[in-house]
Design an enzyme around this catalytic site. Structure first.
Site, short mmCIF file in Angstrom:
data_model
loop_
_atom_site.label_atom_id
_atom_site.label_comp_id
_atom_site.label_asym_id
_atom_site.label_seq_id
_atom_site.Cartn_x
_atom_site.Cartn_y
_atom_site.Cartn_z
N HIS A 40 0.03 4.51 1.76
CA HIS A 40 -0.32 3.60 0.66
C HIS A 40 -1.64 2.90 0.94
O HIS A 40 -2.47 2.73 0.05
CB HIS A 40 0.80 2.58 0.45
CG HIS A 40 0.71 1.85 -0.85
ND1 HIS A 40 0.28 0.54 -0.94
CD2 HIS A 40 0.99 2.24 -2.11
CE1 HIS A 40 0.31 0.16 -2.19
NE2 HIS A 40 0.73 1.17 -2.93
N CYS A 41 -1.86 2.50 2.19
CA CYS A 41 -3.10 1.82 2.57
C CYS A 41 -4.33 2.68 2.31
O CYS A 41 -5.42 2.15 2.09
CB CYS A 41 -3.09 1.45 4.05
SG CYS A 41 -1.80 0.30 4.55
#
Length: 343
Positions: free
Chosen positions: A331-332
């Site tokens: 996600h980052c």
């Protein structure tokens, strides 16, 4: 239907349709040192996996664009744009919709409270908006995309440590920050979680702690059973208490589902800085991309939990050992642009 923000804006949920996914090609030898080639392998692997389901744009320094293209393959579009590191979730604009128009909000990235120097990443948001001719604006506060988690119906989850922090927003009290978040993102309710100050570079972004999988339903990162309590497990316990006593923007109580971490002794390439949360997954068109850590039982359990909540999507595990060792997750390293899928 949820009560619309007075601004007429809406921050959509990640499970809604994406036009494309933005990613960034890591460039900082000063950060990654001998691991730079390996972090690039991880990023290319994530990009290729997502590209099987939706259009992927990889931002890369002009002098590195050809190498990024070779690594990512022809199904990924590489766009020359000055970047420093891979954390597109935090440097790419946060996209909201207003009267059918997508607006990219520049949250004034400052290296997570000036912990690292990111001269190029500080301008990624405005450069991307110009490059792709997306309407943009500058937020009245400093934050990163990983600071925010929403159900798409007006609820925002935020850790105090990553926003209500003098290294981002000095002199502002929490009420002022909440007002500015509501005005900027179009949310109507902010649920504040304590987080953890100063023990990781992000000051404990919410996207590694708790995630919506549907309105009224959240997955909560939980420590592997039997591990001694630490600041992270205590933050998860505090989040559970807050969430269990909260309602969302529509007045619904929140259903909390545990998402257990793997056994650290069974994680491949484990070190003390490694982020072993499954909560840092990415929801794309028709698929969910989930970190895989090498603990077969825990990896399978996490896949099953995600599959239960996204039965119409493929659950795609991806090995990200170097990304995780660097303090992040899938996600980052990704950022979705809402809209009709690109051709």
């Amino acid at each position: 239907m949820f009560d619309q923000s007075p601004t007429g804006r809406r921050l959509g949920a990640e499970w809604e349709s994406h036009n494309r996914t933005f990613m960034s090609w890591p460039a900082l030898e000063s950060v990654w040192k001998r691991d730079l080639r390996y972090i690039r392998d991880d990023i290319a692997r994530v990009a290729r996996a997502i590209a099987d389901y939706e259009y992927v744009v990889m931002l890369a320094r002009p002098d590195q664009a050809d190498a990024a293209q070779r690594a990512c393959g022809r199904q990924v579009e590489v766009v020359p744009l000055p970047v420093d590191d891979l954390w597109a979730r935090d440097t790419v604009p946060v996209f909201v919709e207003q009267q059918g128009i997508v607006i990219g909000v520049d949250f004034n990235f400052n290296g997570w409270g000036n912990k690292q120097v990111h001269d190029n990443d500080a301008y990624v948001a405005r450069n991307l908006l110009y490059q792709f001719q997306i309407r943009g604006e500058q937020a009245p506060l400093i934050a990163e995309g990983g600071s925010f988690e929403t159900d798409g119906q007006g609820t925002l989850l935020v850790t105090e440590s990553s926003v209500f922090n003098a290294n981002r927003n000095p002199g502002k009290d929490r009420d002022r920050i909440e007002f500015e978040l509501k005005q900027t993102l179009g949310v109507t309710k902010v649920i504040w979680l304590a987080g953890v100050y100063g023990e990781d570079i992000t000051d404990a972004h919410v996207d590694s702690l708790v995630r919506f999988v549907a309105p009224g339903v959240v997955l909560l990162d939980t420590a592997f059973p039997g591990m001694p309590a630490d600041s992270w497990s205590r933050a998860a316990d505090q989040a559970r208490m807050v969430l269990s006593n909260s309602t969302d923007a529509m007045g619904r109580p929140l259903r909390i589902i545990d998402l257990p971490q793997p056994d650290p002794y069974k994680v491949s390439a484990y070190d003390d800085d490694m982020v072993t949360t499954y909560a840092n997954f990415y929801i794309a068109n028709d698929a969910v991309f989930l970190p895989e850590f090498g603990d077969r039982k825990a990896d399978r359990r996490a896949r099953d939990i995600l599959q239960e909540h996204f039965p119409q999507r493929d659950i795609v595990p991806v090995r990200i050992d170097v990304i995780a060792a660097g303090g992040g997750g899938i996600h980052c390293s990704t950022h979705d642009l809402p809209g009709r899928p690109a051709d």
